[in-house]
Scaffold this motif. Structure first.
Motif, PDB file in Angstrom:
ATOM      1  N   GLY A   1      -6.536   2.268   2.114  1.00 56.28           N
ATOM      2  CA  GLY A   1      -5.341   3.072   1.925  1.00 56.28           C
ATOM      3  C   GLY A   1      -5.681   4.367   1.213  1.00 56.28           C
ATOM      4  N   LEU A   2      -5.186   5.487   1.732  1.00 62.52           N
ATOM      5  CA  LEU A   2      -5.477   6.805   1.161  1.00 62.52           C
ATOM      6  C   LEU A   2      -4.251   7.353   0.446  1.00 62.52           C
ATOM      7  CD1 LEU A   2      -7.443   8.451   4.111  1.00 62.52           C
ATOM      8  CD2 LEU A   2      -8.389   7.409   2.046  1.00 62.52           C
ATOM      9  N   THR A   3      -4.480   7.841  -0.746  1.00 59.35           N
ATOM     10  CA  THR A   3      -3.433   8.438  -1.571  1.00 59.35           C
ATOM     11  C   THR A   3      -3.535   9.956  -1.524  1.00 59.35           C
ATOM     12  OG1 THR A   3      -3.443   6.538  -3.071  1.00 59.35           O
ATOM     13  CG2 THR A   3      -2.525   8.582  -3.929  1.00 59.35           C
ATOM     14  N   HIS A   4      -2.403  10.625  -1.278  1.00 54.95           N
ATOM     15  CA  HIS A   4      -2.286  12.089  -1.326  1.00 54.95           C
ATOM     16  C   HIS A   4      -3.141  12.782  -0.267  1.00 54.95           C
ATOM     17  CE1 HIS A   4      -0.988  15.320  -4.479  1.00 54.95           C
ATOM     18  NE2 HIS A   4      -0.418  15.481  -3.303  1.00 54.95           N
TER      19      HIS A   4
ATOM     20  N   SER B   1       0.094   3.468  -1.177  1.00 53.02           N
ATOM     21  CA  SER B   1      -1.114   3.354  -0.351  1.00 53.02           C
ATOM     22  C   SER B   1      -1.690   1.951  -0.416  1.00 53.02           C
ATOM     23  CB  SER B   1      -2.160   4.383  -0.785  1.00 53.02           C
ATOM     24  OG  SER B   1      -2.520   4.210  -2.144  1.00 53.02           O
ATOM     25  N   LEU B   2      -1.575   1.290  -1.565  1.00 54.06           N
ATOM     26  CA  LEU B   2      -2.050  -0.095  -1.667  1.00 54.06           C
ATOM     27  C   LEU B   2      -1.194  -1.020  -0.812  1.00 54.06           C
ATOM     28  CD1 LEU B   2      -3.695  -2.415  -2.808  1.00 54.06           C
ATOM     29  CD2 LEU B   2      -2.165  -2.431  -4.792  1.00 54.06           C
ATOM     30  N   LEU B   3       0.127  -0.871  -0.862  1.00 55.99           N
ATOM     31  CA  LEU B   3       1.003  -1.709  -0.048  1.00 55.99           C
ATOM     32  C   LEU B   3       0.670  -1.545   1.427  1.00 55.99           C
ATOM     33  CD1 LEU B   3       3.527  -3.624  -0.300  1.00 55.99           C
ATOM     34  CD2 LEU B   3       4.890  -1.647   0.343  1.00 55.99           C
ATOM     35  N   LEU B   4       0.347  -0.318   1.819  1.00 61.57           N
ATOM     36  CA  LEU B   4      -0.020  -0.057   3.209  1.00 61.57           C
ATOM     37  C   LEU B   4      -1.325  -0.767   3.562  1.00 61.57           C
ATOM     38  CD1 LEU B   4       1.118   1.665   5.563  1.00 61.57           C
ATOM     39  CD2 LEU B   4      -0.403   3.495   4.822  1.00 61.57           C
ATOM     40  N   ALA B   5      -2.316  -0.689   2.670  1.00 64.59           N
ATOM     41  CA  ALA B   5      -3.601  -1.343   2.919  1.00 64.59           C
ATOM     42  C   ALA B   5      -3.461  -2.857   2.979  1.00 64.59           C
ATOM     43  CB  ALA B   5      -4.610  -0.946   1.851  1.00 64.59           C
ATOM     44  N   LEU B   6      -2.544  -3.402   2.211  1.00 65.28           N
ATOM     45  CA  LEU B   6      -2.335  -4.848   2.175  1.00 65.28           C
ATOM     46  C   LEU B   6      -1.464  -5.353   3.328  1.00 65.28           C
ATOM     47  CD1 LEU B   6      -1.695  -5.427  -1.642  1.00 65.28           C
ATOM     48  CD2 LEU B   6      -3.618  -6.340  -0.319  1.00 65.28           C
TER      49      LEU B   6
ATOM     50  N   PRO C   1       1.602   7.983   2.454  1.00 66.60           N
ATOM     51  CA  PRO C   1       0.335   7.257   2.317  1.00 66.60           C
ATOM     52  C   PRO C   1      -0.211   6.920   3.699  1.00 66.60           C
ATOM     53  CG  PRO C   1       2.191   5.840   1.757  1.00 66.60           C
ATOM     54  CD  PRO C   1       2.730   7.219   1.901  1.00 66.60           C
ATOM     55  N   LEU C   2      -1.547   6.842   3.800  1.00 70.42           N
ATOM     56  CA  LEU C   2      -2.182   6.674   5.105  1.00 70.42           C
ATOM     57  C   LEU C   2      -3.254   5.590   5.063  1.00 70.42           C
ATOM     58  CD1 LEU C   2      -2.739  10.465   5.907  1.00 70.42           C
ATOM     59  CD2 LEU C   2      -0.964   9.002   6.889  1.00 70.42           C
ATOM     60  N   ARG C   3      -3.584   5.082   6.243  1.00 76.02           N
ATOM     61  CA  ARG C   3      -4.747   4.206   6.405  1.00 76.02           C
ATOM     62  C   ARG C   3      -5.900   5.022   7.002  1.00 76.02           C
ATOM     63  NH1 ARG C   3      -3.211  -1.492   6.978  1.00 76.02           N
ATOM     64  NH2 ARG C   3      -5.292  -1.910   7.826  1.00 76.02           N
ATOM     65  N   ALA C   4      -7.112   4.776   6.520  1.00 78.67           N
ATOM     66  CA  ALA C   4      -8.307   5.410   7.093  1.00 78.67           C
ATOM     67  C   ALA C   4      -8.750   4.570   8.282  1.00 78.67           C
ATOM     68  CB  ALA C   4      -9.404   5.524   6.048  1.00 78.67           C
TER      69      ALA C   4
END
Length: 282
Positions: free
Chosen positions: A215-218, A127-132, A223-226
Motif C-alpha cells: 500500500g502506497l501513502t501520498h 493505505s494499510l487497509l487497502l493492502a490488507l 491511497p494506492l496499491r503498487a
C-alpha cells in the motif's frame, strides 16, 4: 482559527446518529476523534451547520474476533488498537502502523473509523487497509452494508460512504501463514503527515514469495496499491525485490507541493518500497 457557528447534536446510539444525518442532510458532519474535522473547521475550510457527536455511542467501541477477521469498532482509539492482544496476535501490521500515527495525544483521542472515513491519501491507515484488503461496515437509513477497501476511496478526501451513513466497524483479515511486514514512511518532521509511505506485506512459502501486498501513502489523490511490484514478486525469490521495487511508482500520479515534486515522490516510493519489502521478507 475560530470555526463558524454550528448546531450540536450528541448521539446516544448509531440509530440516533443516522437519524440526525437524514434530518440535516449535507449540512451535517460526524465528529469522532476530531483530529481531521476540527482543524478544517478552524481554518474555515469546512463549515458544517450541524455537528453530530459520536463520543457517547459506546456500541461503536471495542475489538473482537469474528469469521476469520478482526472487527474493530469505528470509535476505537488508535492507542487501543496498538495495545489490543487480538490485533497484535492476528494482524500485527495494524498495530505497528497505528503506532506511527501522529503523536501520543492524537493516538489517545483519534479513532480508526474517523481516520479511514476521512480518506486522506497522506494518512497511514487508509493505505494499510487497502493492502490488507480490509472492509468497512457502514449503517444508513436502509440498514448496514459492507464496503471493500478497493471500492472505498474515490478521490481526494472523498469516499463511497453515503452522507447519511455512519461507519460502524473496520474489518481486517487475520494474517494466516508466514507473513512478514514493514511500514516505511518519509516525513518532513517527526509526527507529520507522510510525504510518501510504503507498507509491504510478504507471505513466504518454501523459499519463495507466495504473496505480496504493498500500500502506497501520498502517491495520488487516494491511497494506492503498487500492483506492478506485487505481480513481479508473486512466485519469485527474494532476489527479485530490488528490480520489483523499481516498479513501485508505475501507474501513480503523485501530487506536487511545498514538500516534494512528483519526481521526488516517485523516487521515495521506489526506495521505501525496497526497504519495506526487504524487511518484510526477512
Amino acid at each position: 482559527m475560530i470555526p463558524a457557528t454550528f448546531d450540536y447534536v450528541r448521539a446516544g446510539s448509531i440509530d440516533e446518529a443516522v437519524a440526525a444525518l437524514v434530518e440535516h442532510g449535507d449540512e451535517a458532519k460526524l465528529l469522532a476523534g476530531g483530529h481531521s474535522l476540527l482543524p478544517l473547521m478552524k481554518l474555515r475550510l469546512a463549515a458544517p451547520e450541524v455537528i453530530v457527536d459520536l463520543g457517547r455511542v459506546d456500541e461503536l467501541r471495542g475489538i473482537c474476533e469474528a469469521d476469520g477477521h478482526i472487527a474493530i469498532g469505528a470509535m476505537t482509539t488508535h492507542d487501543a488498537v496498538t495495545k489490543d492482544p487480538l490485533v497484535q496476535q492476528h494482524c500485527g501490521v495494524l498495530a505497528d502502523v497505528t503506532k506511527t500515527v501522529g503523536d501520543a495525544q492524537v493516538r489517545h483521542r483519534g479513532t480508526i473509523g474517523g481516520a479511514i472515513a476521512h480518506g486522506d491519501a497522506a494518512s497511514d491507515l487508509p493505505s494499510l487497509l487497502l493492502a490488507l484488503d480490509g472492509t468497512v461496515v457502514v449503517q444508513g437509513p436502509d440498514g448496514r452494508r459492507n464496503i471493500r477497501a478497493a471500492d472505498l476511496f474515490v478521490d481526494y478526501l472523498e469516499t463511497s460512504i453515503g452522507e447519511d451513513e455512519v461507519v460502524v466497524e473496520v474489518r481486517v483479515p487475520k494474517l494466516v501463514g508466514d507473513w512478514g511486514w514493514r511500514y516505511e514512511k518519509f516525513g518532513r518532521v517527526a509526527q507529520a503527515w507522510a510525504i510518501v509511505g510504503s507498507c509491504a506485506l510478504v507471505k513466504r512459502s518454501d523459499g519463495t514469495i507466495e504473496d505480496a501486498r504493498i500500500g502506497l501513502t501520498h502517491m495520488g489523490t487516494t491511497p494506492l496499491r503498487a500492483t506492478a511490484t506485487e505481480a513481479a514478486l508473486r512466485g519469485a525469490s527474494t532476489d527479485a525485490i530490488a528490480d520489483a521495487a523499481d516498479q513501485a511508482a508505475e501507474g501513480t500520479s503523485p501530487p506536487s507541493d511545498l514538500n516534494a515534486t512528483p519526481a521526488f515522490r516517485g523516487h521515495l516510493a521506489r526506495v521505501l518500497t525496497r526497504r519495506a519489502l526487504t524487511a518484510a521478507a526477512g
